[in-house]
Design an enzyme around this catalytic site. Structure first.
Site, PDB file in Angstrom:
ATOM      1  N   ASN A  20       0.873  -1.181   0.000  1.00 49.80           N
ATOM      2  CA  ASN A  20       0.000   0.000   0.000  1.00 49.80           C
ATOM      3  C   ASN A  20       0.908   1.229   0.000  1.00 49.80           C
ATOM      4  O   ASN A  20       1.504   1.564   1.016  1.00 49.80           O
ATOM      5  CB  ASN A  20      -0.886  -0.030   1.263  1.00 49.80           C
ATOM      6  CG  ASN A  20      -1.723   1.232   1.412  1.00 49.80           C
ATOM      7  OD1 ASN A  20      -1.783   2.064   0.499  1.00 49.80           O
ATOM      8  ND2 ASN A  20      -2.376   1.374   2.554  1.00 49.80           N
ATOM      9  N   TRP A  21       0.984   1.855  -1.163  1.00 47.93           N
ATOM     10  CA  TRP A  21       1.914   2.982  -1.296  1.00 47.93           C
ATOM     11  C   TRP A  21       1.367   4.256  -0.652  1.00 47.93           C
ATOM     12  O   TRP A  21       2.067   5.261  -0.572  1.00 47.93           O
ATOM     13  CB  TRP A  21       2.233   3.244  -2.770  1.00 47.93           C
ATOM     14  CG  TRP A  21       3.007   2.134  -3.431  1.00 47.93           C
ATOM     15  CD1 TRP A  21       3.427   0.962  -2.866  1.00 47.93           C
ATOM     16  CD2 TRP A  21       3.449   2.099  -4.806  1.00 47.93           C
ATOM     17  NE1 TRP A  21       4.095   0.206  -3.794  1.00 47.93           N
ATOM     18  CE2 TRP A  21       4.128   0.870  -4.993  1.00 47.93           C
ATOM     19  CE3 TRP A  21       3.343   2.972  -5.886  1.00 47.93           C
ATOM     20  CZ2 TRP A  21       4.690   0.506  -6.221  1.00 47.93           C
ATOM     21  CZ3 TRP A  21       3.894   2.620  -7.119  1.00 47.93           C
ATOM     22  CH2 TRP A  21       4.563   1.393  -7.270  1.00 47.93           C
ATOM     23  N   LYS A  22       0.102   4.233  -0.265  1.00 46.20           N
ATOM     24  CA  LYS A  22      -0.543   5.405   0.360  1.00 46.20           C
ATOM     25  C   LYS A  22      -0.346   6.635  -0.540  1.00 46.20           C
ATOM     26  O   LYS A  22      -0.339   6.485  -1.752  1.00 46.20           O
ATOM     27  CB  LYS A  22      -0.017   5.604   1.788  1.00 46.20           C
ATOM     28  CG  LYS A  22      -0.173   4.322   2.621  1.00 46.20           C
ATOM     29  CD  LYS A  22       0.069   4.515   4.096  1.00 46.20           C
ATOM     30  CE  LYS A  22      -0.099   3.177   4.816  1.00 46.20           C
ATOM     31  NZ  LYS A  22       0.059   3.289   6.274  1.00 46.20           N
ATOM     32  N   HIS A 106      -9.384   1.308   5.186  1.00 47.44           N
ATOM     33  CA  HIS A 106      -8.086   1.500   5.852  1.00 47.44           C
ATOM     34  C   HIS A 106      -8.266   2.451   7.033  1.00 47.44           C
ATOM     35  O   HIS A 106      -9.047   3.406   6.970  1.00 47.44           O
ATOM     36  CB  HIS A 106      -7.066   2.051   4.857  1.00 47.44           C
ATOM     37  CG  HIS A 106      -5.673   1.986   5.393  1.00 47.44           C
ATOM     38  ND1 HIS A 106      -5.194   2.912   6.293  1.00 47.44           N
ATOM     39  CD2 HIS A 106      -4.686   1.096   5.190  1.00 47.44           C
ATOM     40  CE1 HIS A 106      -3.950   2.582   6.612  1.00 47.44           C
ATOM     41  NE2 HIS A 106      -3.610   1.480   5.967  1.00 47.44           N
ATOM     42  N   GLU A 108      -6.561   4.803   8.077  1.00 49.24           N
ATOM     43  CA  GLU A 108      -6.324   6.221   7.786  1.00 49.24           C
ATOM     44  C   GLU A 108      -7.566   6.856   7.168  1.00 49.24           C
ATOM     45  O   GLU A 108      -7.852   8.033   7.398  1.00 49.24           O
ATOM     46  CB  GLU A 108      -5.091   6.371   6.876  1.00 49.24           C
ATOM     47  CG  GLU A 108      -3.811   6.109   7.660  1.00 49.24           C
ATOM     48  CD  GLU A 108      -2.684   5.483   6.873  1.00 49.24           C
ATOM     49  OE1 GLU A 108      -2.720   5.504   5.625  1.00 49.24           O
ATOM     50  OE2 GLU A 108      -1.758   4.931   7.508  1.00 49.24           O
ATOM     51  N   GLU A 178      -5.152  -4.745  10.714  1.00 50.53           N
ATOM     52  CA  GLU A 178      -4.127  -3.724  10.895  1.00 50.53           C
ATOM     53  C   GLU A 178      -4.377  -2.990  12.212  1.00 50.53           C
ATOM     54  O   GLU A 178      -5.184  -2.049  12.247  1.00 50.53           O
ATOM     55  CB  GLU A 178      -4.167  -2.720   9.742  1.00 50.53           C
ATOM     56  CG  GLU A 178      -3.866  -3.322   8.385  1.00 50.53           C
ATOM     57  CD  GLU A 178      -3.277  -2.287   7.426  1.00 50.53           C
ATOM     58  OE1 GLU A 178      -2.218  -2.573   6.853  1.00 50.53           O
ATOM     59  OE2 GLU A 178      -3.843  -1.204   7.275  1.00 50.53           O
ATOM     60  N   GLY A 184       2.903   2.356  10.828  1.00 50.06           N
ATOM     61  CA  GLY A 184       3.866   3.440  10.676  1.00 50.06           C
ATOM     62  C   GLY A 184       4.636   3.766  11.941  1.00 50.06           C
ATOM     63  O   GLY A 184       5.323   4.789  12.014  1.00 50.06           O
ATOM     64  N   SER A 224       3.783  -2.069  10.368  1.00 47.99           N
ATOM     65  CA  SER A 224       5.235  -2.167  10.566  1.00 47.99           C
ATOM     66  C   SER A 224       5.802  -3.530  10.152  1.00 47.99           C
ATOM     67  O   SER A 224       6.715  -4.049  10.811  1.00 47.99           O
ATOM     68  CB  SER A 224       5.613  -1.837  12.013  1.00 47.99           C
ATOM     69  OG  SER A 224       5.241  -0.501  12.321  1.00 47.99           O
ATOM     70  N   GLY A 246       5.105   1.384   4.658  1.00 45.77           N
ATOM     71  CA  GLY A 246       6.434   1.982   4.484  1.00 45.77           C
ATOM     72  C   GLY A 246       7.445   1.115   3.759  1.00 45.77           C
ATOM     73  O   GLY A 246       8.170   1.590   2.873  1.00 45.77           O
TER      74      GLY A 246
HETATM   75  P1  13P Z   1       3.272   0.432   7.687  1.00 48.36           P
HETATM   76  O1  13P Z   1       3.760  -0.851   7.059  1.00 48.36           O
HETATM   77  O2  13P Z   1       3.987   1.641   7.199  1.00 48.36           O
HETATM   78  O3  13P Z   1       3.195   0.327   9.170  1.00 48.36           O
HETATM   79  O4  13P Z   1       1.756   0.629   7.163  1.00 48.36           O
HETATM   80  C1  13P Z   1       0.865  -0.417   7.267  1.00 48.36           C
HETATM   81  C2  13P Z   1      -0.357  -0.061   6.512  1.00 48.36           C
HETATM   82  O5  13P Z   1      -1.093   0.824   6.893  1.00 48.36           O
HETATM   83  C3  13P Z   1      -0.614  -0.807   5.274  1.00 48.36           C
HETATM   84  O6  13P Z   1      -1.898  -0.558   4.801  1.00 48.36           O
END
Ligand code: 13P
Length: 262
Positions: A20-22, A106, A108, A178, A184, A224, A246
């Site tokens: 997931n490149w966000k 998600h 976020e 998650e 993150g 993470s 990440g």
């Molecule tokens: P990280 O791997 O950066 O913790 O993010 C996880 C995430 O939100 C994947 O959707």
């Protein structure tokens, strides 16, 4: 013994690693990263690999991934077919850009953009109606875990986000656990914490659908995930993959994570 369990799991549930490149990578950067990932992982067959770039890069990344062993996913969708919904993107638009998967719910989006179980549910249904596969995210916040509400929150997310779906639908759904406190932060859930919640989710799926359906649904862990923790996470009986943030923004760690599941 572990190896045996793992082998059995590969047969039953193919491991799926998604990046997931966000909100990262412009078009040129996306093409570059997708090309490098493709080159690094061209020989991998037993793990399903998916890249989820931002909307603006989907078409170009699709060009890179065509006829490769890597699938394309989006990070969100709107459930209506078309119309006056400024800023939104429909299922058919995602399909025309080459998507097979789409992340929904998600944390976020739940946290910053008002996503609720009800909107996640509408999105999941719209995706399935358009032959796209939802990756449905669930997971508790730190305050929930501290208040001993992890199972309660996860149950609320799972039951309401997947409400009204059929057993047949579930063949095309991936669930991503998650925990928000692990996203993150560099602090991943331990293998025991992940397994405990994944097993709980599979139990919920059994209650909602049936045992065979629950056994076949893939449950990814996200939060993470890195090259140095993927091996112990993926060895857990109910962990069937990872949703990587990440560490998916560079080809090398992402490829190491995929190879850690082989
Ligand atoms: P990280 O791997 O950066 O913790 O993010 C996880 C995430 O939100 C994947 O959707």
């Amino acid at each position: 013994m572990l190896l045996l369990v793992r082998r059995q799991k590969i047969i039953m549930r193919r491991v799926i690693i998604a990046g997931n490149w966000k909100m990262n990578k412009n078009i040129a950067e996306s093409i570059d990263l997708a090309n490098t990932v493709k080159r690094s992982l061209y020989d991998v067959e037993s793990v399903e690999i998916v890249l989820c770039p931002p909307f603006t890069s989907l078409s170009d990344v699709n060009e890179v991934l065509i006829e490769s062993n890597i699938g394309l996913g989006a990070q969100d969708v709107y459930w209506e077919k078309e119309g006056a919904f400024t800023g939104e993107v429909s299922c058919s638009m995602l399909k025309s850009a080459g998507c097979k998967y789409c992340i929904v719910g998600h944390s976020e989006r739940r946290q910053f953009f008002g996503e609720t179980n009800e909107t996640v549910n509408k999105k999941a249904k719209a995706l399935l109606a358009n032959s796209l596969k939802p990756i449905v995210c669930v997971g508790e916040k730190l305050e929930d875990r501290k208040a001993d509400k992890t199972f309660q929150v996860v149950k609320d997310h799972v039951v309401n986000s997947l409400a009204g779906l059929t057993k047949e639908d579930m063949a095309n759904v991936v669930v991503a656990y998650e925990p928000v406190w692990a996203i993150g932060t560099g602090v991943n859930a331990t293998k025991e914490q992940a397994q405990e919640v994944h097993k709980y989710i599979r139990g919920l799926l059994k209650e909602m659908f049936d045992e065979a359906t629950a056994d076949s649904v893939r449950i990814q862990y996200g939060g993470s995930v890195k090259p140095d923790n993927i091996k112990e996470l993926i060895q857990q009986e109910d962990v069937d993959g990872a949703l990587v943030g990440g560490a998916s923004l560079k080809a090398d760690p992402f490829a190491q994570i995929v190879r850690g599941c082989l």
